[in-house]
Design an enzyme around this catalytic site. Structure first.
Site, short mmCIF file in Angstrom:
data_model
loop_
_atom_site.label_atom_id
_atom_site.label_comp_id
_atom_site.label_asym_id
_atom_site.label_seq_id
_atom_site.Cartn_x
_atom_site.Cartn_y
_atom_site.Cartn_z
CE LYS A 298 4.57 4.12 5.09
NZ LYS A 298 4.30 3.85 3.65
CB SER B 77 0.91 1.64 3.57
OG SER B 77 2.06 2.23 2.99
CB SER C 68 1.73 3.90 0.25
OG SER C 68 1.15 2.63 0.42
N1 GLN Z 1 -2.03 -0.34 -1.38
C1 GLN Z 1 -0.90 -0.87 -2.09
C2 GLN Z 1 -0.48 -2.17 -1.46
O1 GLN Z 1 -1.07 -2.56 -0.53
C3 GLN Z 1 0.20 0.12 -2.13
C4 GLN Z 1 0.97 0.14 -0.89
C5 GLN Z 1 2.16 1.07 -0.97
O2 GLN Z 1 2.25 1.89 -1.88
N2 GLN Z 1 3.09 0.88 -0.06
O3 GLN Z 1 0.46 -2.80 -1.88
#
Ligand code: GLN
Length: 493
Positions: free
Chosen positions: A82, A157, A181
């Site tokens: 990532k 994400s 995410s």
């Molecule tokens: N969807 C969640 C957010 O927008 C989790 C994102 C993540 O785990 N990095 O914060």
């Protein structure tokens, strides 16, 4: 390539065996995946940077190491990272215009450890900007397509990592999970994905979003692949003061001895708050429960009463931490700098206005508000109190059960654009993943069926440092199901 060819979906252990037995070289394997990226990634945009030359050089080094008999189970295996893990000499953009030209002067610990094991980095994967999002639509580098239906989102994400593995562009990939995410994109793309216990894997060199929640993990097709990667990623790191110094000997050898079904089938809790009103996926979860029951698991209804508070608490805490973490991007030392600043104030204002996207700005604004004088007690402190209550719910539940089973997400991958203008609806995507994050617990998503041709995921949550129970129970489930062996038609092996 020598026969039989490895496919895009061959498990890591079989890839490693082929390397050891000289059925293929790491260079051939790496070429195979680089070719697939070249052929398929135009439609998906799962990579931000492909490091072809570097990958081939790493592959050659791996081939020498294999020849010398000094290989690990990951030596010569192509992987993707990532794009928020810092990589010395390679761009680390975090999906943001702010870091579009940023090259870190050092490697994240996760990257360094996988490099040291001999893994080959194919490139850096697309993601929601600064890991904020659940759809990968918040990337400065464009949205990522879901390999099962490229008009739909892959989740976020870590959507680029999930899409890349699901389409067979990389056998495994790293991700990070702050509130879901890894687990939600794993569910949307039909993959296994694990977020370890907070502190299990070093955060050093991960671009910070919400430091009390951020944790690195892995995407793969089966739990053996997750375990093989975690075996090298886990462990204490003096460079991260929150990394646990309690070693897990079982996990550390999990690349050599893949997880098998547990000696004693676990007692699994079904939290009623997670199932009330569940439409899509309810049947698949029911079927999954029957599979586990037939294998000896016992189920118990449990309650996690503070679950409805998790989304508000998470979005206050994560926003607050993000607002402080992101104050470092000021156009002075690194990151985007505006043209011709008139004065220091103008430099800060325009650099940040230009460098950050909408969702990141929303988090900085709400987070700063929650921390401001006069609102701190009403928002931030209250959210921390809720966080403790949510953790206490889990600790009480784990007095009675070994693991907890829930849906991973409220539905299947949604069409791109559907939730883009509705942040609250987007935040609701995290309803089942955020509680375990607030409690620092390890959690894993596994493919458990389909709805309208799109993958569904189940989530298993374990007690702190309970990765072994998660992975062994996952091995049991995957022994008796083949959902993880289904792959999207558009990307034949
Ligand atoms: N969807 C969640 C957010 O927008 C989790 C994102 C993540 O785990 N990095 O914060």
């Amino acid at each position: 390539m020598s026969t039989p060819e490895p496919t895009a979906f061959t498990p890591l252990a079989a890839l490693a065996r082929g390397l050891r037995e000289r059925r293929w070289s790491s260079r051939e394997l790496t070429r195979h995946f680089l070719d697939r990226i070249a052929r398929h990634d135009g439609a998906l945009r799962s990579f931000i940077t492909v490091t072809e030359e570097r990958a081939l050089a790493q592959a050659d080094a791996a081939d020498r190491r294999l020849a010398a008999g000094a290989a690990t189970p990951l030596t010569g295996i192509p992987i993707a990272h990532k794009d928020l893990f810092c990589t010395d000499g390679v761009l680390t953009t975090c999906g943001s215009r702010m870091l579009a030209n940023f090259t870190a002067p050092y490697d994240a610990t996760v990257v360094a450890r996988l490099d040291a094991a001999g893994a080959v980095t194919l490139g850096k994967t697309n993601m929601d900007e600064f890991a904020m999002g659940s759809s990968n639509e918040n990337s400065w580098f464009g949205p990522v397509g879901n390999p099962w239906d490229p008009t739909r989102v892959p989740g976020g994400s870590s959507g680029g990592s999930a899409a890349a593995v699901a389409a067979g562009l990389a056998p495994v990939a790293t991700g990070t999970d702050t509130g879901g995410s890894i687990r939600q994109p794993a569910a949307f793309c039909g993959l296994a994905g694990i977020k370890p216990t907070y502190g299990r894997v070093s955060r050093y060199g991960m671009v910070a979003f919400a430091s009390s929640l951020d944790q690195a993990g892995v995407f793969g097709h089966d739990v053996a692949d997750l375990a093989a990667m975690l075996a090298f990623m886990c462990g204490h790191d003096p460079l991260d003061s929150t990394s646990s110094d309690v070693p897990d000997p079982w996990l550390m050898q999990a690349a050599d001895t893949p997880p098998a079904a547990p000696a004693r089938a676990p007692v699994i809790g079904l939290p009623r708050e997670y199932f009330s009103g569940l439409g899509t996926g309810a049947d698949a979860l029911d079927a999954a429960r029957r599979v586990l029951e037939a294998a000896g698991c016992r189920f118990r209804d449990i309650s996690l009463p503070h679950s409805p508070m998790a989304i508000p608490a998470y979005y206050i805490i994560a926003g607050a931490e993000a607002s402080t973490n992101l104050s470092r991007y000021d156009g002075v030392r690194f990151g985007h700098r505006c043209e011709n600043p008139q004065n220091l104030e103008d430099l800060y204002r325009r650099s940040r206005t230009e460098g950050f996207g909408m969702e990141v700005k929303r988090r900085i604004l709400t987070g700063t508000y929650a921390l401001s004088v006069g609102y701190f007690d009403a928002y931030y402190v209250k959210a921390q109190q809720l966080r403790r209550l949510i953790q206490n719910d889990f600790l009480a539940a784990f007095a009675d059960v070994d693991l907890i089973l829930t849906p991973t997400a409220p539905g299947v991958a949604f069409p791109r654009g559907d939730l883009a203008d509705d942040p609250i609806a987007m935040y609701q995507q995290d309803i089942f993943t955020v509680p375990a994050s607030l409690a620092g617990l390890p959690a894993m998503s596994l493919p458990c069926g389909f709805h309208a041709g799109l993958p569904l995921g189940l989530q298993l949550i374990g007690p702190h440092f309970g990765e072994r129970a998660l992975l062994e129970t996952g091995a049991l489930f995957q022994r008796d199901t083949d959902w993880h062996r289904r792959h999207p038609e558009g990307f034949p092996a």
